[in-house]
Design a protein around this motif. Sequence first.
Motif, PDB file in Angstrom:
ATOM      1  N   GLN A  16       0.802  -1.177  -0.011  1.00 17.17           N
ATOM      2  CA  GLN A  16      -0.048  -0.124   0.025  1.00 17.17           C
ATOM      3  C   GLN A  16       0.924   1.274  -0.069  1.00 17.17           C
ATOM      4  O   GLN A  16       0.632   2.346  -0.636  1.00 17.17           O
ATOM      5  CB  GLN A  16      -0.879   0.108   1.034  1.00 17.17           C
ATOM      6  N   MET A  17       2.068   1.384   0.777  1.00 16.46           N
ATOM      7  CA  MET A  17       2.902   2.416   0.775  1.00 16.46           C
ATOM      8  C   MET A  17       4.098   2.205  -0.416  1.00 16.46           C
ATOM      9  O   MET A  17       4.675   3.432  -0.245  1.00 16.46           O
ATOM     10  CB  MET A  17       3.675   2.374   2.327  1.00 16.46           C
ATOM     11  N   GLU A  18       3.820   1.331  -1.093  1.00 13.18           N
ATOM     12  CA  GLU A  18       4.880   0.961  -2.195  1.00 13.18           C
ATOM     13  C   GLU A  18       6.218   0.970  -1.940  1.00 13.18           C
ATOM     14  O   GLU A  18       7.055   1.638  -2.510  1.00 13.18           O
ATOM     15  CB  GLU A  18       4.614   2.138  -3.219  1.00 13.18           C
ATOM     16  N   ILE A  19       6.569   0.441  -0.782  1.00 10.22           N
ATOM     17  CA  ILE A  19       7.987   0.305  -0.256  1.00 10.22           C
ATOM     18  C   ILE A  19       8.391  -1.436  -0.398  1.00 10.22           C
ATOM     19  O   ILE A  19       9.285  -1.746  -0.317  1.00 10.22           O
ATOM     20  CB  ILE A  19       8.172   0.758   1.349  1.00 10.22           C
ATOM     21  N   GLN A  56      10.972  -4.789   9.211  1.00  9.77           N
ATOM     22  CA  GLN A  56      11.392  -3.809  10.112  1.00  9.77           C
ATOM     23  C   GLN A  56      11.374  -2.376   9.238  1.00  9.77           C
ATOM     24  O   GLN A  56      11.005  -1.224   9.714  1.00  9.77           O
ATOM     25  CB  GLN A  56      12.944  -3.943  10.472  1.00  9.77           C
ATOM     26  N   ASN A  57      11.527  -2.365   7.877  1.00 11.61           N
ATOM     27  CA  ASN A  57      11.523  -1.455   6.956  1.00 11.61           C
ATOM     28  C   ASN A  57      10.091  -0.955   7.122  1.00 11.61           C
ATOM     29  O   ASN A  57       9.692   0.331   7.033  1.00 11.61           O
ATOM     30  CB  ASN A  57      12.204  -1.595   5.684  1.00 11.61           C
ATOM     31  N   VAL A  58       9.298  -2.034   6.891  1.00 13.59           N
ATOM     32  CA  VAL A  58       7.738  -1.685   6.617  1.00 13.59           C
ATOM     33  C   VAL A  58       7.215  -0.934   8.049  1.00 13.59           C
ATOM     34  O   VAL A  58       6.477  -0.043   8.063  1.00 13.59           O
ATOM     35  CB  VAL A  58       6.872  -2.935   6.138  1.00 13.59           C
ATOM     36  N   LYS A 100       5.132   3.248  11.026  1.00 15.30           N
ATOM     37  CA  LYS A 100       4.953   4.152  12.163  1.00 15.30           C
ATOM     38  C   LYS A 100       5.014   5.879  11.955  1.00 15.30           C
ATOM     39  O   LYS A 100       4.451   6.684  12.471  1.00 15.30           O
ATOM     40  CB  LYS A 100       6.029   3.744  13.390  1.00 15.30           C
ATOM     41  N   LYS A 101       6.061   6.061  11.178  1.00 13.85           N
ATOM     42  CA  LYS A 101       6.285   7.373  10.731  1.00 13.85           C
ATOM     43  C   LYS A 101       5.016   7.853  10.033  1.00 13.85           C
ATOM     44  O   LYS A 101       4.475   8.954  10.445  1.00 13.85           O
ATOM     45  CB  LYS A 101       7.439   7.323   9.830  1.00 13.85           C
ATOM     46  N   LEU A 102       4.256   7.058   9.005  1.00 11.25           N
ATOM     47  CA  LEU A 102       3.209   7.620   8.409  1.00 11.25           C
ATOM     48  C   LEU A 102       2.081   7.797   9.387  1.00 11.25           C
ATOM     49  O   LEU A 102       1.481   8.730   9.509  1.00 11.25           O
ATOM     50  CB  LEU A 102       2.780   6.700   7.215  1.00 11.25           C
ATOM     51  N   LEU A 103       1.691   6.970  10.412  1.00 11.10           N
ATOM     52  CA  LEU A 103       0.556   6.960  11.414  1.00 11.10           C
ATOM     53  C   LEU A 103       0.932   7.938  12.490  1.00 11.10           C
ATOM     54  O   LEU A 103      -0.188   8.502  12.618  1.00 11.10           O
ATOM     55  CB  LEU A 103       0.363   5.673  11.748  1.00 11.10           C
TER      56      LEU A 103
END
Length: 83
Positions: free
Chosen positions: A38-41, A56-58, A63-66
């Motif tokens: 969804q975040m395209e990572i 961990q990357n996700v 966390k940063k987005l939310l």
Amino acid sequence: MTDDSSIDKKYVERYFKQAQNTDSEDLKNNALYRVGTQMEILPCDGNANLSSEQQQNVIDAAKKLLDVANCKHKRFKPQTRQF
């Protein structure tokens, strides 16, 4: 990562919470895969077997987005000092 305005934050939040609240590695990977795509990572290739680094990357990105999304919705409340 996709521009924040095009990310469905409620979707990310729902599956991020699901990943946090399960003891099953398969369910955690599936939920984090959904968040990551969804975040395209993460590539949308159907492979939900994530490495610990991918997990961990996700987690960090979600966390940063939310956290940013929650800050935007909270009203600024000035602190008052009590003497």
